[in-house]
Every structure is written in structure tokens, then in C-alpha cells.
Design a protein around this motif. Structure first.
Motif, PDB file in Angstrom:
ATOM      1  N   SER A  13      85.898  73.528  -6.210  1.00 48.21           N
ATOM      2  CA  SER A  13      87.161  72.995  -5.698  1.00 48.21           C
ATOM      3  C   SER A  13      87.063  72.574  -4.228  1.00 48.21           C
ATOM      4  O   SER A  13      88.028  72.014  -3.696  1.00 48.21           O
ATOM      5  CB  SER A  13      88.262  74.057  -5.830  1.00 48.21           C
ATOM      6  N   ASP A  17      90.786  67.192  -4.013  1.00 43.56           N
ATOM      7  CA  ASP A  17      91.927  66.743  -3.210  1.00 43.56           C
ATOM      8  C   ASP A  17      93.075  67.737  -3.348  1.00 43.56           C
ATOM      9  O   ASP A  17      93.527  68.028  -4.457  1.00 43.56           O
ATOM     10  CB  ASP A  17      92.372  65.363  -3.685  1.00 43.56           C
ATOM     11  N   SER A  18      93.548  68.264  -2.217  1.00 41.46           N
ATOM     12  CA  SER A  18      94.641  69.242  -2.239  1.00 41.46           C
ATOM     13  C   SER A  18      95.955  68.633  -1.762  1.00 41.46           C
ATOM     14  O   SER A  18      96.870  69.363  -1.372  1.00 41.46           O
ATOM     15  CB  SER A  18      94.279  70.445  -1.366  1.00 41.46           C
ATOM     16  N   VAL A  21      97.355  69.756   1.734  1.00 44.24           N
ATOM     17  CA  VAL A  21      97.674  71.158   2.011  1.00 44.24           C
ATOM     18  C   VAL A  21      96.575  71.804   2.831  1.00 44.24           C
ATOM     19  O   VAL A  21      96.841  72.560   3.777  1.00 44.24           O
ATOM     20  CB  VAL A  21      97.901  71.929   0.694  1.00 44.24           C
ATOM     21  N   TRP A  22      95.310  71.519   2.484  1.00 44.48           N
ATOM     22  CA  TRP A  22      94.195  72.119   3.225  1.00 44.48           C
ATOM     23  C   TRP A  22      94.213  71.678   4.695  1.00 44.48           C
ATOM     24  O   TRP A  22      93.994  72.500   5.587  1.00 44.48           O
ATOM     25  CB  TRP A  22      92.868  71.756   2.576  1.00 44.48           C
ATOM     26  N   GLN A  23      94.494  70.418   4.947  1.00 45.47           N
ATOM     27  CA  GLN A  23      94.548  69.939   6.322  1.00 45.47           C
ATOM     28  C   GLN A  23      95.673  70.626   7.095  1.00 45.47           C
ATOM     29  O   GLN A  23      95.523  70.981   8.271  1.00 45.47           O
ATOM     30  CB  GLN A  23      94.748  68.418   6.343  1.00 45.47           C
ATOM     31  N   LEU A  25      96.763  73.656   6.510  1.00 49.79           N
ATOM     32  CA  LEU A  25      96.302  75.013   6.782  1.00 49.79           C
ATOM     33  C   LEU A  25      95.313  75.036   7.946  1.00 49.79           C
ATOM     34  O   LEU A  25      95.370  75.918   8.805  1.00 49.79           O
ATOM     35  CB  LEU A  25      95.638  75.612   5.523  1.00 49.79           C
ATOM     36  N   THR A 212      99.482  80.157  -0.305  1.00 49.82           N
ATOM     37  CA  THR A 212      99.116  78.778  -0.618  1.00 49.82           C
ATOM     38  C   THR A 212      99.283  78.486  -2.099  1.00 49.82           C
ATOM     39  O   THR A 212      99.777  77.424  -2.492  1.00 49.82           O
ATOM     40  CB  THR A 212      97.661  78.515  -0.194  1.00 49.82           C
ATOM     41  N   SER A 218      99.692  75.009  -4.519  1.00 48.04           N
ATOM     42  CA  SER A 218      98.405  74.316  -4.535  1.00 48.04           C
ATOM     43  C   SER A 218      97.294  75.298  -4.887  1.00 48.04           C
ATOM     44  O   SER A 218      96.808  76.041  -4.021  1.00 48.04           O
ATOM     45  CB  SER A 218      98.126  73.660  -3.175  1.00 48.04           C
ATOM     46  N   THR A 220      94.369  74.358  -5.723  1.00 46.64           N
ATOM     47  CA  THR A 220      93.140  73.792  -5.151  1.00 46.64           C
ATOM     48  C   THR A 220      92.920  74.288  -3.724  1.00 46.64           C
ATOM     49  O   THR A 220      91.829  74.730  -3.367  1.00 46.64           O
ATOM     50  CB  THR A 220      93.213  72.256  -5.159  1.00 46.64           C
ATOM     51  N   ALA A 221      93.968  74.232  -2.889  1.00 47.07           N
ATOM     52  CA  ALA A 221      93.847  74.726  -1.516  1.00 47.07           C
ATOM     53  C   ALA A 221      93.607  76.226  -1.489  1.00 47.07           C
ATOM     54  O   ALA A 221      92.877  76.739  -0.630  1.00 47.07           O
ATOM     55  CB  ALA A 221      95.102  74.375  -0.723  1.00 47.07           C
ATOM     56  N   GLN A 224      90.065  76.716  -2.125  1.00 44.68           N
ATOM     57  CA  GLN A 224      89.283  76.344  -0.942  1.00 44.68           C
ATOM     58  C   GLN A 224      89.305  77.460   0.105  1.00 44.68           C
ATOM     59  O   GLN A 224      88.294  77.731   0.761  1.00 44.68           O
ATOM     60  CB  GLN A 224      89.832  75.033  -0.368  1.00 44.68           C
TER      61      GLN A 224
END
Length: 534
Positions: A13, A17-18, A21-23, A25, A212, A218, A220-221, A224
Motif C-alpha cells: 500500500s 493513492d490515499s 490523506v497521507w500528505q 498526515l 486515520t 482511509s 490505505t493511509a 502506510q
């Protein structure tokens, strides 16, 4: 590869593409997660070293009032779930708790007129986790001290070393593999803890993963974040191996005299008794008595009719998981001893990451591929034979057991690695010169010498599975409950006093195995003669 499937599912994962959300965080919360997680690890690690190594040496090599009882009593906090002890101490020490109420009433004070340490804080979480996790270090350290040759220690004394110098310069370096193995388990358990840090409102990786996943929606995030968590554990493993610089620790003496512990007297005896009794008092006895009081207070509200079924389910899962991880852990550790090349070491490192991943993330890592397999097979059978196979893997006890194996196999491997590391390579050479093959060598030489390590590994996994909650909660079949799930359900509804009964059952179910295994470890020392009293 099969056991690493949930880990690879999480790692897969990383590039997914999240939806931003990852950005988000990384820009806001990631460094807070890293900072509090590192602080928590450092504090817990330092505290468990003190609470685990020193008492292990004292009860093994000295005698003082209560030392024979403390040998096994020091392991009792292992049966106490971290989140339960956090709930208990919060209820006792909070503003509305009995302790502060007694202070205000006794000294005629009001709230704000006095200072009292905040339980629900980072420092409080460090103390709570250390109180229930130090037995990992204590167990492995005590086992290592029991297996050391008294002759080696006596030589250090003849060279002018004081008891403290002999302990720090000889005993601890020889026991280093076992101590580090226990510390690694503690740090991984600390990183994977969710109940305690969530209840205390801390921003660590595990609370971040849950927020998260469930708060931001999410997965996916969340996966990650889990991958970053695994990176922390990998750094821990590589750093420890680099610090040893390929050093190995073996006993050069083959003579194992009967232990004759030194009897302490005066202030030394009192100091040793207090130092060893304090972790038992704070980590087990006080919360156990408080839970017992709550359980008695709410006895009429608790339905004990289904407790036997809950206990049976919990013990069955724990016993089967302990046996599976013991067999696999022994096979993998022995294979690494026979083939210590880079492929095997890399595979073991990957497997070791499983213990660092929260149970919820492992459950998702199991659920995704298992569900994909079930749906693919069912679709193919429907298309070819107009027959539905249903759910063969997901939603079964097999999926729960697979998650347990991934989660707790590193516990077994680390313990057995420490035991195998103390067996001199010349023992293998002697066995081969006598015509023993690899299987015969394992069965006739290593397993008898690893009795203490095998028992310790089984104990650690058994008690851990009894307390495991997230993986069981997600992967369990319908209408299947355990003591841990019942405790969580009641505590989550703020019915903590009612949850005390099922929490006590978890503790009581783990006490007897803890005592039996502790006594067996004491008798597993080479040269031990049970007929000779201390």
C-alpha cells in the motif's frame, strides 16, 4: 512467504493513492506520532531493563526474605493486560478516585490546593506499560543467569571483582543476547500497544493508524502509517546487530556447579526484598485487589453463566497458537543456525516485523488476501459448476490462528534464538563427528538443552494470545467470543466495574501456567539437582 503475506499486503500500500490523506498526515501529525512513540519506547525500555535484569539477578544468585516466592511472583504482571492496568490506576488515582479523596479528606484540602502526578499522561503510560512488560526481560534474563556457569563467576571473584563488578562485567555481557531479545519484545509490544495510549490520549503510531482508518476513512493511509511503524522495528533490529559487530557470546566452561546463592543480611536483605517486591506490588497485586473489589461489588450485575464457554474459547486459542508458534519458531531458528546466510537472515527479519504491527493492521492484512481468495474461488466455482463454496478462509478460526501466528511467531523465534545462541558451535561439531544428522542433532542435543527456552517461548505466546483483542475481534467467526472481547465490550461502554470479572478471568487463566513454567525454568539449569536445597 506465506507467513509474511499480511506484511507484504501492508507494504504494497506504500505506493497506493490515499486521496491526499497521507500528505495531510505528513504535514501535520506525522512528527508528533514519531516523537511521542520514540519517547514512549525510550522510557519503557530504560525502566524495564532496571525492573527486569536486577531482580532476575537477585532472586537467582542471592537469598533474602521472600526470594523463593518472588522468583515466580515477578512474572505475574505478564498476565495483566496493559489497558486493564491503565483503567484500574486511573480509577484509583484520578481526581474522583479513592486516593485523592483520602488526601483531601485527611488534610482538609480542596482540589487545586495540592499537586498530584497526572496519571493520564506520557509518563503515566510509560509506567503502566513498563509494569506489565518487564517480565519479558525478567524471564529471559533469569533463564540466562540460571544457565551461566558458577565456575566462571567464581573465577571473576578470585580476580578481585566485587559482587557488583562480577554482575556488570561478567554476568550481564554473557546474558546480553537474552536481555536484548527480551528488550526487543518489549519495544515491539510498546509500539504496537493501542488500548493504553488511546485511553491516555497520546498521539502515537497506533492511535494515528486507528484515527486515520476509522476517523478519516482511509485504510490505505493507515496501512502506510503501519509501513513506517515496521521501518522503526527494522531499524531497531539492524542497530542491535550492528552494535554487536558480529560478536558471539558463549560459555567457555563446560562445568556447571550447583548454585549456592549468597544469603543477604541487614540493609542489603531489606533493599533487595523491597526492590523485587515493588514491581509485583504495583504491577499485579494492587490492580488485582482493586479488580477483585470491583468484581465483588458488581457480582449481582454480572452473568457468570457463559464464563466457562468464554474461558474454553480463550484457552483453546492460546494453547493451539502456542504449539504452532513453538514448532515453527524452533524450525526457523534452527534453520538459521544451519544456514546463517543473507537470504535466511533477511527472511527472519521480515517475519520479526509481524510483532510490531498492531493486531488490527495484521487482521486487515489477513482479511484482504483471504477475502480475495474466497471470492475468486467462489466466482470460479459458480461459473464452472454452479456451486458456491462460500467463505473457506475468512471468518473462520483458521484466519484467527493465522493472524496469531504472524503476530506472535517473533516472540517464539527471539526466545529460541537467544537459547540457541548460548549453545557453543562445537557442540554441533561433536554431534556430527558421532554421525548425527540435522534432525537427530536437534532432537537429541539441542531440544534437551533448550528446555527452558522452549517453555519460556510457549508461556509468552500463551499469555499474549489470552490478552489479544483486535485481531480476534475482527477475524472471529460469528457468535464466537473470548474473555478479552467481553472485557473490551464492557469497558468500551464505560462499565469498567462490570468488566473487572472477565478481566480477572484472563489474569487467573494465566497465573497457573506462569507459576508452573517459572518453576520448570528454575529446574532447567545445567547441573541442577532438585534433591539439593538452596
Amino acid at each position: 512467504m506465506l507467513l509474511s503475506l499480511p506484511i507484504f499486503t501492508v507494504l504494497w500500500s506504500i505506493g497506493a493513492d490515499s486521496d491526499g490523506v497521507w500528505q495531510h498526515l505528513a504535514d501535520t501529525l506525522l512528527w508528533s506520532y514519531i516523537g511521542q512513540s520514540l519517547t514512549l519506547m525510550t522510557g519503557v525500555g530504560l525502566l524495564v531493563l532496571v525492573l527486569g535484569v536486577v531482580p532476575a539477578w537477585l532472586v537467582t544468585m542471592t537469598r533474602f526474605p521472600g526470594s523463593r516466592v518472588l522468583e515466580w511472583a515477578l512474572i505475574l504482571p505478564l498476565a495483566m493486560p496493559a489497558y486493564i492496568i491503565a483503567y484500574t490506576y486511573t480509577g484509583m488515582l484520578d481526581v474522583t478516585g479513592p486516593v485523592q479523596g483520602f488526601i483531601r479528606e485527611t488534610f482538609d484540602l480542596r482540589f487545586g490546593d495540592y499537586w498530584f502526578p497526572q496519571v493520564r499522561s506520557l509518563g503515566g503510560a510509560i509506567v503502566m506499560l513498563a509494569l506489565v512488560l518487564y517480565p519479558y526481560v525478567y524471564l529471559l534474563s533469569r533463564m540466562a543467569f540460571l544457565e551461566q556457569s558458577v565456575c566462571v563467576l567464581e573465577v571473576s571473584r578470585t580476580l578481585g571483582a566485587s559482587p557488583w563488578r562480577s554482575f556488570s562485567r561478567v554476568a550481564v555481557p554473557l546474558a546480553r543476547p537474552a536481555i536484548v531479545a527480551g528488550l526487543a519484545l518489549v519495544l515491539m509490544e510498546t509500539l504496537a500497544d493501542y488500548g493504553t495510549v488511546q485511553y491516555f490520549g497520546l498521539s502515537t503510531f497506533t492511535t494515528g493508524i486507528f484515527r486515520t482508518w476509522f476517523g478519516m476513512g482511509s485504510s490505505t493511509a493507515a496501512a502506510q502509517l503501519s509501513a513506517v511503524l515496521m521501518l522503526f522495528i527494522l531499524v531497531l533490529i539492524v542497530t542491535e546487530q550492528w552494535s554487536r559487530n558480529k560478536a558471539r557470546f558463549h560459555h567457555t566452561s563446560s562445568k556447571y556447579s550447583q548454585l549456592h546463592p549468597k544469603r543477604l543480611a541487614g540493609w542489603q536483605s531489606m533493599a533487595a526484598m523491597v526492590f523485587c517486591a515493588l514491581p509485583v506490588l504495583c504491577g499485579f497485586l494492587i490492580p488485582f485487589l482493586q479488580l477483585s473489589w470491583w468484581a465483588w461489588d458488581t457480582r449481582e450485575l454480572v452473568n457468570f453463566g457463559d464464563f466457562s464457554n468464554l474461558l474454553y474459547n480463550s484457552l483453546r486459542l492460546a494453547l493451539v497458537a502456542a504449539l504452532i508458534t513453538l514448532v515453527l519458531g524452533l524450525g526457523i531458528s534452527y534453520a538459521k543456525r544451519l544456514q546463517p546466510g543473507m537470504p535466511m537472515r533477511t527472511a527472519v527479519r521480515v517475519l520479526s516485523l509481524g510483532y510490531a504491527i498492531p493486531g488490527t493492521v495484521i487482521a486487515v492484512g489477513v482479511l484482504i488476501p483471504f477475502t480475495f481468495f474466497d471470492n475468486t474461488l467462489d466466482g470460479w466455482m459458480r461459473g464452472q459448476f454452479d456451486f458456491s463454496t462460500g467463505l473457506l478462509l475468512s471468518g473462520t478460526l483458521g484466519a484467527v490462528m493465522f493472524a496469531y501466528t504472524v503476530r506472535f511467531l517473533p516472540v517464539s523465534m527471539n526466545t529460541l534464538d537467544a537459547g540457541l545462541g548460548k549453545i557453543k558451535p562445537t557442540m554441533d561439531d561433536v554431534g556430527r563427528s558421532m554421525g548425527l544428522g540435522n534432525w537427530q542433532m536437534l532432537r537429541r542435543v539441542h531440544i534437551p538443552m533448550l528446555r527452558g527456552s522452549l517453555l519460556t517461548a510457549a508461556l509468552l505466546v500463551f499469555v499474549d494470545v489470552l490478552k489479544e483483542l483486535p485481531a480476534t475481534l475482527i477475524l472471529r467467526p460469528f457468535n464466537f467470543n473470548t474473555l478479552a472481547i467481553r472485557t473490551y465490550e464492557l469497558a468500551n461502554q464505560e462499565r469498567l466495574t462490570e468488566a473487572a470479572a472477565s478481566a480477572l478471568m484472563i489474569v487467573l487463566a494465566g497465573i497457573i501456567p506462569v507459576i508452573i513454567i517459572s518453576l520448570s525454568i528454575s529446574a532447567s539449569r545445567p547441573g541442577h539437582d532438585s534433591r539439593i536445597a538452596d
